[in-house]
Design a protein around this motif. Structure first.
Motif, PDB file in Angstrom:
ATOM      1  N   UNK A  11      15.419   2.133 -34.159  1.00 39.86           N
ATOM      2  CA  UNK A  11      14.631   3.325 -34.509  1.00 39.86           C
ATOM      3  C   UNK A  11      13.802   3.782 -33.311  1.00 39.86           C
ATOM      4  N   UNK A  12      13.286   2.817 -32.556  1.00 43.44           N
ATOM      5  CA  UNK A  12      12.442   3.157 -31.384  1.00 43.44           C
ATOM      6  C   UNK A  12      13.247   3.972 -30.360  1.00 43.44           C
ATOM      7  N   UNK A  13      14.502   3.574 -30.118  1.00 45.47           N
ATOM      8  CA  UNK A  13      15.335   4.317 -29.163  1.00 45.47           C
ATOM      9  C   UNK A  13      15.612   5.729 -29.673  1.00 45.47           C
ATOM     10  N   UNK A  14      15.965   5.854 -30.945  1.00 44.52           N
ATOM     11  CA  UNK A  14      16.245   7.194 -31.477  1.00 44.52           C
ATOM     12  C   UNK A  14      14.998   8.069 -31.450  1.00 44.52           C
ATOM     13  N   UNK A  15      13.837   7.464 -31.652  1.00 48.23           N
ATOM     14  CA  UNK A  15      12.600   8.273 -31.584  1.00 48.23           C
ATOM     15  C   UNK A  15      12.405   8.830 -30.176  1.00 48.23           C
ATOM     16  N   UNK A  16      12.827   8.060 -29.175  1.00 43.61           N
ATOM     17  CA  UNK A  16      12.770   8.578 -27.808  1.00 43.61           C
ATOM     18  C   UNK A  16      13.657   9.810 -27.635  1.00 43.61           C
ATOM     19  N   UNK A  17      14.824   9.804 -28.290  1.00 46.39           N
ATOM     20  CA  UNK A  17      15.727  10.951 -28.222  1.00 46.39           C
ATOM     21  C   UNK A  17      15.106  12.193 -28.856  1.00 46.39           C
ATOM     22  N   UNK A  18      14.177  12.000 -29.786  1.00 47.39           N
ATOM     23  CA  UNK A  18      13.591  13.110 -30.525  1.00 47.39           C
ATOM     24  C   UNK A  18      12.435  13.789 -29.818  1.00 47.39           C
ATOM     25  N   UNK A  19      12.077  13.318 -28.629  1.00 47.98           N
ATOM     26  CA  UNK A  19      11.012  13.980 -27.860  1.00 47.98           C
ATOM     27  C   UNK A  19      11.567  15.258 -27.222  1.00 47.98           C
ATOM     28  N   UNK A  20      10.757  16.298 -27.114  1.00 48.85           N
ATOM     29  CA  UNK A  20      11.240  17.537 -26.464  1.00 48.85           C
ATOM     30  C   UNK A  20      11.737  17.291 -25.037  1.00 48.85           C
ATOM     31  N   UNK A  64      18.644  16.781 -30.932  1.00 46.86           N
ATOM     32  CA  UNK A  64      17.524  15.990 -31.459  1.00 46.86           C
ATOM     33  C   UNK A  64      16.212  16.362 -30.768  1.00 46.86           C
ATOM     34  N   UNK A  65      16.317  16.876 -29.533  1.00 41.97           N
ATOM     35  CA  UNK A  65      15.096  17.285 -28.822  1.00 41.97           C
ATOM     36  C   UNK A  65      14.412  18.450 -29.544  1.00 41.97           C
ATOM     37  N   UNK A  66      15.184  19.190 -30.316  1.00 43.50           N
ATOM     38  CA  UNK A  66      14.649  20.318 -31.081  1.00 43.50           C
ATOM     39  C   UNK A  66      14.421  19.929 -32.538  1.00 43.50           C
ATOM     40  N   UNK A  67      15.402  19.251 -33.105  1.00 41.95           N
ATOM     41  CA  UNK A  67      15.341  18.894 -34.527  1.00 41.95           C
ATOM     42  C   UNK A  67      14.347  17.761 -34.769  1.00 41.95           C
ATOM     43  N   UNK A  68      14.214  16.884 -33.796  1.00 45.85           N
ATOM     44  CA  UNK A  68      13.375  15.697 -33.960  1.00 45.85           C
ATOM     45  C   UNK A  68      14.227  14.473 -34.220  1.00 45.85           C
ATOM     46  N   UNK A  69      13.577  13.313 -34.169  1.00 44.51           N
ATOM     47  CA  UNK A  69      14.295  12.045 -34.325  1.00 44.51           C
ATOM     48  C   UNK A  69      14.811  11.891 -35.745  1.00 44.51           C
ATOM     49  N   UNK A  70      15.921  11.187 -35.902  1.00 49.67           N
ATOM     50  CA  UNK A  70      16.489  10.999 -37.244  1.00 49.67           C
ATOM     51  C   UNK A  70      15.783   9.919 -38.050  1.00 49.67           C
ATOM     52  N   UNK A  71      14.756   9.347 -37.515  1.00 48.86           N
ATOM     53  CA  UNK A  71      14.100   8.228 -38.196  1.00 48.86           C
ATOM     54  C   UNK A  71      12.622   8.203 -37.849  1.00 48.86           C
TER      55      UNK A  71
END
Lengths: 286, 135
Positions: free
Chosen positions: B78-87, B128-135
């Motif tokens: 989850x931590x890695x995917x949250x990184x993907x969700x940053x602008x 994901x940078x626009x939509x946000x992280x999936x988790x």
């Protein structure tokens, strides 16, 4: 006002290890030669920003060539190259660059290369310290395994897109989108050479344990690496530079593995530091 | 984690992701043959994204073990995917190759299908940078 660029293109024919090559290069500027190698599977347009950089070309003769099998430099003229798998070796790569500098009668050139060009910069400093005034190893390291992959040429996938999108993540999100897409575009053109280039990058190039043999007085080494490079990280380059006499390392925030191509405006600031660092080492070691 | 930074519900994320992909000019311009399905495994949540001819036709949220078939899986913490969700993602959270080489992401299953669709998948994950992280 004319919109004709001051950059000119030429071909030069030379022989390396019994192979004859007709090599295409772009150049602009006057002064000490700055010989520039593109990244694996690409061509000299990666240096388009540098070639038209007024400040740097005022002091340096910037020469950006296409390695044989890339861009406008054909495979060897005198060999049935289509009957062999292309696998670039350190020996041939080094011999080619020296032969090119000889063919162009370059005196005291600085060599700069990125990625597999950054790695060969270290090979040149090790093997030919008297032929070069210094080297700038961009995104280079003593060893860079992991990228000699069959995916680059897999016949069941679109090789052009696999190569181009496979290297997309090597660029930083801060780099201008248009420049990242130009780099993607270049990579869609070079899939046949890409894997063979990576034979050098990930397999044949291995200077672990040999960096201490580089004569950093005669041929100073400056390394520059972007923080978004997942193949050769800043830690890899810093470690490498730390084992080379007089080796210097410049960390480049907010840029990736193709700095000259993805964001010349950012890269040039670090490049100017690197060129100055080379001159400083030269002045110190007399 | 505070309420203010909490990710949206899994279903809300799935809907937003499908909408972003189906209105993305690049995917719509180049996705004529973009047809595949993949598991996006974010450890605490998972999704199976099904794409046909460039359009996301279904996003299964937290599917059961045998509920939905898929061609390949992209797995990470989850931590890695949250990184993907940053602008503007930090280094090594900026793409699936970067996170696979330098973080805990794993690409599994029919990787050939991933490679066949790499251009559009790369763009989709960047959304994901626009939509946000999936988790």
């Amino acid at each position: 006002m004319s919109r004709i660029s001051p950059v000119t293109g030429h071909y030069v024919t030379l022989e390396v290890d019994g192979l004859e090559y007709k090599v295409f290069y772009l150049e602009n500027g006057t002064g000490q030669p700055l010989v520039c190698q593109h990244t694996a599977g690409c061509h000299n347009h990666q240096w388009r920003g540098l070639l038209e950089d007024d400040e740097i070309t005022a002091d340096y003769r910037v020469i950006a060539y296409d390695l044989p099998r890339h861009g406008k430099s054909d495979p060897p003229e005198n060999a049935e190259w289509w009957k062999e798998e292309y696998k670039l070796t350190a020996d041939h790569y080094v011999n080619f660059i020296v032969a090119l500098c000889d063919a162009l009668e370059l005196e005291d050139p600085i060599f700069m290369g990125s990625s597999f060009g950054g790695n060969v910069a270290l090979q040149l400093a090790l093997r030919h310290p008297d032929r070069f005034a210094g080297v700038l190893s961009v995104e280079g390291a003593d060893y860079s395994p992991g990228f000699y992959l069959d995916w680059w040429q897999h016949p069941h996938a679109n090789a052009a897109q696999v190569c181009a999108s496979g290297v997309w993540d090597l660029m930083a999100p801060q780099s201008p989108e248009a420049d990242r897409w130009k780099t993607w575009f270049y990579y869609s053109q070079g899939s046949e050479a890409f894997k063979g280039d990576l034979h050098f990058y990930s397999v044949d190039h291995d200077l672990r344990g040999r960096l201490g043999e580089i004569d950093g007085d005669r041929c100073p080494v400056v390394m520059l690496t972007g923080e978004y490079d997942y193949l050769t990280t800043p830690e890899d380059s810093a470690r490498t530079a730390g084992e080379i006499k007089n080796g210097a390392f410049i960390a480049m925030p907010e840029i990736g593995h193709f700095p000259m191509s993805e964001n010349h405006a950012t890269f040039r600031r670090y490049l100017l530091q690197g060129l100055q660092a080379l001159q400083d080492v030269k002045a110190k070691s007399g | 984690m505070t309420a203010a930074t909490r990710a949206p519900s899994a279903q809300a994320w799935a809907d937003a992701f499908a909408e972003a992909s189906n209105t993305d000019p690049e995917i719509q311009a180049h996705g004529k043959y973009f047809t595949c399905s993949y598991l996006l495994d974010a450890t605490e949540r998972s999704y199976v994204v099904e794409v046909q001819s460039g359009r996301v036709v279904n996003v299964a949220v937290d599917p059961g073990p045998l509920d939905v078939a898929y061609d390949f899986a992209i797995r990470a913490s989850a931590e890695t995917w949250r990184g993907f969700g940053e602008p503007v993602p930090a280094p090594m959270y900026h793409g699936i190759w970067a996170a696979t080489f330098q973080r805990d992401m794993r690409l599994e299953g029919k990787v050939l299908v991933l490679m066949q669709n790499l251009r559009c998948i790369t763009r989709q994950i960047e959304l994901l940078r626009v939509v946000g992280a999936p988790v």
